[in-house]
Design a protein around this motif. Sequence first.
Motif, PDB file in Angstrom:
ATOM      1  N   MET A   1       4.172  -6.997  -4.678  1.00 48.46           N
ATOM      2  CA  MET A   1       4.146  -5.957  -3.667  1.00 48.46           C
ATOM      3  C   MET A   1       4.538  -4.646  -4.330  1.00 48.46           C
ATOM      4  O   MET A   1       5.555  -4.569  -5.012  1.00 48.46           O
ATOM      5  CB  MET A   1       5.110  -6.312  -2.545  1.00 48.46           C
ATOM      6  N   LEU A   2       3.736  -3.625  -4.141  1.00 46.78           N
ATOM      7  CA  LEU A   2       4.071  -2.305  -4.652  1.00 46.78           C
ATOM      8  C   LEU A   2       5.142  -1.691  -3.775  1.00 46.78           C
ATOM      9  O   LEU A   2       5.044  -1.694  -2.556  1.00 46.78           O
ATOM     10  CB  LEU A   2       2.826  -1.412  -4.660  1.00 46.78           C
ATOM     11  N   SER A   3       6.170  -1.168  -4.384  1.00 41.65           N
ATOM     12  CA  SER A   3       7.223  -0.553  -3.586  1.00 41.65           C
ATOM     13  C   SER A   3       7.117   0.959  -3.690  1.00 41.65           C
ATOM     14  O   SER A   3       6.782   1.511  -4.738  1.00 41.65           O
ATOM     15  CB  SER A   3       8.590  -1.035  -4.062  1.00 41.65           C
ATOM     16  N   ARG A   4       7.362   1.576  -2.568  1.00 47.18           N
ATOM     17  CA  ARG A   4       7.418   3.031  -2.518  1.00 47.18           C
ATOM     18  C   ARG A   4       8.701   3.424  -1.808  1.00 47.18           C
ATOM     19  O   ARG A   4       9.343   2.596  -1.158  1.00 47.18           O
ATOM     20  CB  ARG A   4       6.207   3.575  -1.753  1.00 47.18           C
ATOM     21  N   ILE A   5       9.062   4.648  -1.894  1.00 48.22           N
ATOM     22  CA  ILE A   5      10.256   5.150  -1.224  1.00 48.22           C
ATOM     23  C   ILE A   5       9.860   5.560   0.188  1.00 48.22           C
ATOM     24  O   ILE A   5       8.869   6.264   0.399  1.00 48.22           O
ATOM     25  CB  ILE A   5      10.851   6.344  -1.995  1.00 48.22           C
ATOM     26  N   SER A   6      10.622   5.084   1.185  1.00 46.12           N
ATOM     27  CA  SER A   6      10.380   5.444   2.585  1.00 46.12           C
ATOM     28  C   SER A   6      11.368   6.515   2.989  1.00 46.12           C
ATOM     29  O   SER A   6      12.580   6.369   2.799  1.00 46.12           O
ATOM     30  CB  SER A   6      10.546   4.220   3.487  1.00 46.12           C
ATOM     31  N   GLN A   7      10.846   7.594   3.563  1.00 46.42           N
ATOM     32  CA  GLN A   7      11.694   8.705   3.968  1.00 46.42           C
ATOM     33  C   GLN A   7      11.381   9.047   5.419  1.00 46.42           C
ATOM     34  O   GLN A   7      10.228   9.312   5.766  1.00 46.42           O
ATOM     35  CB  GLN A   7      11.431   9.923   3.085  1.00 46.42           C
ATOM     36  N   VAL A   8      12.407   9.015   6.277  1.00 44.80           N
ATOM     37  CA  VAL A   8      12.276   9.395   7.682  1.00 44.80           C
ATOM     38  C   VAL A   8      13.283  10.504   7.939  1.00 44.80           C
ATOM     39  O   VAL A   8      14.481  10.315   7.749  1.00 44.80           O
ATOM     40  CB  VAL A   8      12.531   8.196   8.627  1.00 44.80           C
TER      41      VAL A   8
ATOM     42  N   ASN B   1      -6.338 -17.167   7.112  1.00 46.35           N
ATOM     43  CA  ASN B   1      -6.083 -16.447   5.859  1.00 46.35           C
ATOM     44  C   ASN B   1      -7.336 -16.507   4.994  1.00 46.35           C
ATOM     45  O   ASN B   1      -7.798 -17.589   4.641  1.00 46.35           O
ATOM     46  CB  ASN B   1      -4.914 -17.065   5.099  1.00 46.35           C
ATOM     47  N   GLU B   2      -7.888 -15.355   4.704  1.00 44.43           N
ATOM     48  CA  GLU B   2      -9.026 -15.316   3.794  1.00 44.43           C
ATOM     49  C   GLU B   2      -8.818 -14.184   2.797  1.00 44.43           C
ATOM     50  O   GLU B   2      -8.208 -13.162   3.100  1.00 44.43           O
ATOM     51  CB  GLU B   2     -10.346 -15.168   4.539  1.00 44.43           C
ATOM     52  N   PHE B   3      -9.302 -14.393   1.630  1.00 44.20           N
ATOM     53  CA  PHE B   3      -9.123 -13.428   0.557  1.00 44.20           C
ATOM     54  C   PHE B   3     -10.046 -12.228   0.782  1.00 44.20           C
ATOM     55  O   PHE B   3     -11.230 -12.380   1.073  1.00 44.20           O
ATOM     56  CB  PHE B   3      -9.426 -14.075  -0.796  1.00 44.20           C
ATOM     57  N   ILE B   4      -9.483 -11.055   0.663  1.00 44.35           N
ATOM     58  CA  ILE B   4     -10.249  -9.810   0.750  1.00 44.35           C
ATOM     59  C   ILE B   4     -10.011  -9.055  -0.546  1.00 44.35           C
ATOM     60  O   ILE B   4      -8.863  -8.773  -0.909  1.00 44.35           O
ATOM     61  CB  ILE B   4      -9.809  -8.958   1.956  1.00 44.35           C
ATOM     62  N   ASN B   5     -11.077  -8.749  -1.237  1.00 47.37           N
ATOM     63  CA  ASN B   5     -10.963  -7.996  -2.480  1.00 47.37           C
ATOM     64  C   ASN B   5     -10.768  -6.524  -2.115  1.00 47.37           C
ATOM     65  O   ASN B   5     -11.639  -5.906  -1.509  1.00 47.37           O
ATOM     66  CB  ASN B   5     -12.221  -8.193  -3.335  1.00 47.37           C
ATOM     67  N   MET B   6      -9.614  -5.982  -2.477  1.00 47.29           N
ATOM     68  CA  MET B   6      -9.280  -4.635  -2.050  1.00 47.29           C
ATOM     69  C   MET B   6      -8.512  -3.945  -3.167  1.00 47.29           C
ATOM     70  O   MET B   6      -7.669  -4.556  -3.825  1.00 47.29           O
ATOM     71  CB  MET B   6      -8.415  -4.740  -0.788  1.00 47.29           C
ATOM     72  N   GLN B   7      -8.800  -2.691  -3.354  1.00 46.06           N
ATOM     73  CA  GLN B   7      -8.069  -1.911  -4.342  1.00 46.06           C
ATOM     74  C   GLN B   7      -7.456  -0.720  -3.625  1.00 46.06           C
ATOM     75  O   GLN B   7      -8.148   0.030  -2.931  1.00 46.06           O
ATOM     76  CB  GLN B   7      -8.997  -1.432  -5.450  1.00 46.06           C
ATOM     77  N   VAL B   8      -6.145  -0.557  -3.777  1.00 43.15           N
ATOM     78  CA  VAL B   8      -5.414   0.526  -3.125  1.00 43.15           C
ATOM     79  C   VAL B   8      -4.825   1.424  -4.201  1.00 43.15           C
ATOM     80  O   VAL B   8      -4.234   0.942  -5.171  1.00 43.15           O
ATOM     81  CB  VAL B   8      -4.281  -0.035  -2.235  1.00 43.15           C
ATOM     82  N   ASN B   9      -4.998   2.715  -4.019  1.00 40.77           N
ATOM     83  CA  ASN B   9      -4.438   3.677  -4.947  1.00 40.77           C
ATOM     84  C   ASN B   9      -3.543   4.625  -4.159  1.00 40.77           C
ATOM     85  O   ASN B   9      -4.020   5.526  -3.473  1.00 40.77           O
ATOM     86  CB  ASN B   9      -5.564   4.444  -5.650  1.00 40.77           C
ATOM     87  N   ASN B  10      -2.230   4.385  -4.210  1.00 40.29           N
ATOM     88  CA  ASN B  10      -1.267   5.249  -3.539  1.00 40.29           C
ATOM     89  C   ASN B  10      -0.935   6.403  -4.475  1.00 40.29           C
ATOM     90  O   ASN B  10      -0.222   6.225  -5.460  1.00 40.29           O
ATOM     91  CB  ASN B  10       0.001   4.463  -3.183  1.00 40.29           C
ATOM     92  N   THR B  11      -1.472   7.565  -4.159  1.00 41.76           N
ATOM     93  CA  THR B  11      -1.285   8.711  -5.052  1.00 41.76           C
ATOM     94  C   THR B  11       0.128   9.273  -4.992  1.00 41.76           C
ATOM     95  O   THR B  11       0.581   9.885  -5.947  1.00 41.76           O
ATOM     96  CB  THR B  11      -2.302   9.817  -4.718  1.00 41.76           C
ATOM     97  N   ALA B  12       0.813   9.077  -3.894  1.00 40.73           N
ATOM     98  CA  ALA B  12       2.187   9.570  -3.776  1.00 40.73           C
ATOM     99  C   ALA B  12       3.132   8.370  -3.702  1.00 40.73           C
ATOM    100  O   ALA B  12       2.816   7.381  -3.051  1.00 40.73           O
ATOM    101  CB  ALA B  12       2.331  10.428  -2.522  1.00 40.73           C
TER     102      ALA B  12
END
Length: 151
Positions: free
Chosen positions: A1-8, A68-79
């Motif tokens: 899992m990619l982790s990012r910083i959450s800010q509220v 549950n089925e596999f989905i090929n997905m690419q995510v690019n979180n720029t921030a």
Amino acid sequence: MLSRISQVNHLTLNSLLSSSLCQIGDSTHIVLKTRVLAIKREYPLFYGREGDFNSYDVFNEPIPQPINEFINMQVNNTAPLIKVDRVTIRGCSFSSVIHVGSTCTIDAEARIKHIRQLEGDTPQTPDIGLEKQLSTTASELQDTLQDDATR
């Protein structure tokens, strides 16, 4: 899992009840379970044995599971941030999630059985055994109250 910083910046939450969660930040697995047996009676007469969840089908039925089925997905979180300015929530209840962040899985379940026994009502639920006993007792109680009132 990619982790990012959450800010509220600002969160207003009036009420959070009954196996609910408010989380800011990442999580791996969230499990929320609620079981409620709500009995409303015209005459407040309780025997102490009404709270057996296993007596009611709604608490024993299997929960349908997602496919549950596999989905090929690419995510690019720029921030590297999940940024939220303001959230206002009146309430969150019965196995619900307010979540700002990433998570892998959420397993949430709420099972509620409402029983209302009012004067003149005939039991309408499939759990007739217990309700018939309680209905009979409520009728006996009303007869006793009427006898006392005429004296």
